[in-house]
Design a protein around this motif. Structure first.
Motif, short mmCIF file in Angstrom:
data_model
loop_
_atom_site.label_atom_id
_atom_site.label_comp_id
_atom_site.label_asym_id
_atom_site.label_seq_id
_atom_site.Cartn_x
_atom_site.Cartn_y
_atom_site.Cartn_z
N VAL A 94 1.10 5.04 0.72
CA VAL A 94 0.41 6.04 1.52
C VAL A 94 1.04 7.40 1.27
N ARG A 95 0.28 8.31 0.66
CA ARG A 95 0.78 9.66 0.40
C ARG A 95 0.32 10.56 1.56
N VAL A 96 1.29 11.05 2.30
CA VAL A 96 1.00 11.86 3.48
C VAL A 96 1.28 13.32 3.16
N TYR B 175 0.85 -1.19 0.00
CA TYR B 175 0.00 0.00 0.00
C TYR B 175 0.88 1.24 0.00
N GLU C 40 -6.74 3.81 9.97
CA GLU C 40 -6.92 3.82 8.52
C GLU C 40 -6.01 2.80 7.86
N LEU C 41 -4.78 2.68 8.33
CA LEU C 41 -3.86 1.70 7.76
C LEU C 41 -4.36 0.28 8.02
N SER D 3 -7.27 -0.46 5.74
CA SER D 3 -6.82 -0.68 4.37
C SER D 3 -6.41 -2.13 4.17
N LEU E 280 5.31 5.02 3.22
CA LEU E 280 4.83 6.35 3.58
C LEU E 280 5.59 7.38 2.75
N VAL F 11 -4.41 6.60 1.13
CA VAL F 11 -3.94 5.22 1.10
C VAL F 11 -4.38 4.65 -0.24
N GLU F 12 -3.40 4.52 -1.16
CA GLU F 12 -3.73 4.24 -2.56
C GLU F 12 -4.68 5.36 -3.05
N MET G 21 -4.26 12.26 4.36
CA MET G 21 -3.37 11.36 3.61
C MET G 21 -4.22 10.54 2.66
N PHE H 271 3.50 -1.21 3.92
CA PHE H 271 3.17 0.19 3.66
C PHE H 271 4.43 0.99 3.31
#
Length: 207
Positions: free
Chosen positions: A126-128, A124, A199-200, A203, A166, A183-184, A181, A164
């Motif tokens: 994850v764009r933060v 996954y 959230e993680l 997912s 990040l 997640v995908e 953020m 994951f």
């Protein structure tokens, strides 16, 4: 990884052309490119084996569609990045073998543009967001907590189990949801350290 690829690809090109590899300085010692060409491919292949076989057929398709000239470097790398989600060493060497693109050009492009990765991402991505609104809203402690729970080393962005990755980004265009953020393709906003971790977990449960 890119440096290993650069050395291996350079040695491979010189051997195929029949030229004797030049002596170069690496880390204060001089050695022949021929020696490096003999040693570094095993390192690269071992890395590729760890990550799973690289589909060189797909690499050939990208080259066929984008062309073999030096000007095709960026679209070829974009195609590889989109498919593999990073730039595998074997794929980059294939590009150099089948096109006019030199290893040094690939290294320059891949290191200049942040969209290109030399290491595999987790399952996954994850764009933060670290934009101004998210920074003020407290994304720093949230990021720290996720890294702590995932046991991500200080110099890495992916957890040891490669679940994951990040990735810090400047803006997600969701300032009203700060801190936020993705997640995908799933957007999660108004985060706290606890809700971000949840959230993680969700997912993974969604698959």
């Amino acid at each position: 990884a890119i440096v290993v690829f650069l050395l291996a690809a350079k040695g491979s090109r010189e051997l195929r052309s029949g030229r004797q590899p030049e002596l170069v300085t690496i880390g204060g010692s001089r050695r022949a490119d021929r020696d490096r060409a003999a040693m570094t491919p095993s390192v690269a292949l071992a890395t590729a084996a760890d990550e799973g076989a690289v589909d060189l057929g797909f690499v050939d398709q990208v080259i066929a569609s984008q062309g073999q000239s030096r000007e095709s470097a960026i679209p070829i790398l974009q195609g590889l990045q989109s498919h593999f989600r990073y730039l595998p060493e074997e794929a980059l060497r294939r590009v150099c073998e089948q096109t006019e693109i030199e290893p040094a050009q690939i290294m320059g492009v891949a290191s200049f543009y942040s969209q290109f990765r030399s290491d595999p991402v987790g399952r996954y991505l994850v764009r933060v967001c670290h934009g101004t609104a998210c920074h003020v809203a407290g994304i720093g402690p949230i990021m720290d907590e996720m890294r702590r729970r995932l046991e991500i080393p200080p110099d890495a962005d992916t957890d040891p189990m490669r679940r994951f990755t990040l990735e810090s980004v400047n803006c997600l265009g969701c300032c009203s949801l700060a801190p936020v953020m993705m997640v995908e393709e799933h957007v999660a906003g108004h985060l706290t350290p606890t809700s971000a971790w949840e959230e993680l977990q969700e997912s993974e449960a969604r698959g």
